[in-house]
Design an enzyme around this catalytic site. Sequence first.
Site, PDB file in Angstrom:
ATOM      1  N   ARG A  36       0.818  -1.220   0.000  1.00  9.92           N
ATOM      2  CA  ARG A  36       0.000   0.000   0.000  1.00  9.92           C
ATOM      3  C   ARG A  36       0.851   1.270   0.000  1.00  9.92           C
ATOM      4  NH1 ARG A  36      -4.549  -1.680   4.475  1.00  9.92           N
ATOM      5  NH2 ARG A  36      -5.568  -3.312   3.268  1.00  9.92           N
ATOM      6  N   ARG A  40      -2.968   6.412   1.108  1.00  9.76           N
ATOM      7  CA  ARG A  40      -3.547   7.469   1.927  1.00  9.76           C
ATOM      8  C   ARG A  40      -2.581   8.212   2.831  1.00  9.76           C
ATOM      9  NH1 ARG A  40      -8.282   4.254   4.789  1.00  9.76           N
ATOM     10  NH2 ARG A  40      -6.571   2.752   4.969  1.00  9.76           N
ATOM     11  N   ARG A  49      -7.280  11.960  -4.951  1.00  6.83           N
ATOM     12  CA  ARG A  49      -8.522  11.220  -4.710  1.00  6.83           C
ATOM     13  C   ARG A  49      -9.686  12.178  -4.508  1.00  6.83           C
ATOM     14  NH1 ARG A  49      -9.945   6.066  -0.788  1.00  6.83           N
ATOM     15  NH2 ARG A  49     -12.199   6.275  -0.970  1.00  6.83           N
ATOM     16  N   ASP A  86      -7.403  -2.529  -6.875  1.00  4.32           N
ATOM     17  CA  ASP A  86      -8.071  -3.152  -5.733  1.00  4.32           C
ATOM     18  C   ASP A  86      -8.311  -4.620  -6.038  1.00  4.32           C
ATOM     19  OD1 ASP A  86     -10.774  -3.844  -4.086  1.00  4.32           O
ATOM     20  OD2 ASP A  86      -9.645  -2.259  -3.089  1.00  4.32           O
ATOM     21  N   TYR A 160     -15.665 -12.002   0.158  1.00  4.39           N
ATOM     22  CA  TYR A 160     -16.372 -10.774  -0.221  1.00  4.39           C
ATOM     23  C   TYR A 160     -17.546 -11.080  -1.154  1.00  4.39           C
ATOM     24  CZ  TYR A 160     -12.682  -7.846   1.780  1.00  4.39           C
ATOM     25  OH  TYR A 160     -11.797  -7.215   2.636  1.00  4.39           O
TER      26      TYR A 160
END
Length: 352
Positions: A36, A40, A49, A86, A160
Amino acid sequence: MTGNETGLPAEGRPVKPLLRVIGGEMLDPPPMWLMRQAGRYLPEYRALRAEKGGFLALVYDSAAAAEVTVQPLRRFAFDGAILFSDILIVPYAMGQDLWFEAGEGPRLAPTLDTTDLSTLKPDFSRFEAIYETVRQVRAQLEPDVTMLGFAGSPWTIATYMVAGQGSKDQGTARRLAYSDPARFGAIIDAIVDATVEYLCGQIDAGVEAVQLFDSWAGSLAPLQFEKWVIAPNAKIVAAVKARRPGTPIIGFPKGAGAKLVDYATGTGVDALGLDETVDPHWANAVLPKGLPVQGNLDPLALVSGGQGVADAVANIRAAFADRPHIFNLGHGILQDTPIDHVEALLTLVRGQ
């Protein structure tokens, strides 16, 4: 392409540090990237974003996703660029709707606990924007940086797809796997096929190595782990290697613990990612001799910084002093990680 662009000189040996280690070489200092790393914790990512208006919009804007992928490389001298995307792009291409709820995470519909897999209408054109991101990133990378692609492993993706969202114990998927293994197995097989297609497409677009993320591998009992983690990942590894020979594959079964040995020997991965709960000295003692490993600094240690990071880095480096090693975190970098702590980590690992 020149030898440097492909990572292979004329005689066929990789020259990029990360590829060299996956190929079995020991380098000092070890090559390094962070899971990652595009994300963020970087203010430039947060700004982009906000401009794009949402995560999925950012992923599907190839130019923007390529920009996010290379942003950390402008700040830090990482040896790998990890594709910004993703893991749920695969179920999206398999026919489920995908969206992200603010503050709550991803959602998929219809859920496969109540809907049959056969009702989904696959649309593999949903992979195309991701492939274009790869092409745009490769055009920007320095010759010694490896382009890394990835996919979620079938068990994690299935959790998921069955529940429609993440959960603490993956209970919905686990119940279905026990109560109707034939139905659950059909879901897993479909994910395997879609994932092989997806990874081969990434490789064709310019990815040089791929990682299989099994984020929820640790939730399974041993027999279920063998059935739903080891066997499907082994199928993916074999199929990708048959279709795209020579592409290195890193397996990352988070939470596998003592089952790491069976995973390493049973899947055929070229390198094994270790999460932060794994004792590196134990791993070095029990894993197959010479198997390259990746990891495994605690992301929270990096947030805190200071002596705790220094001690952890020294411990990890000592544990893998005689084994091919890629330095990484034990999971994804956290959004409150100070940038200067990442800079300090690079100095610690590389002794600069």
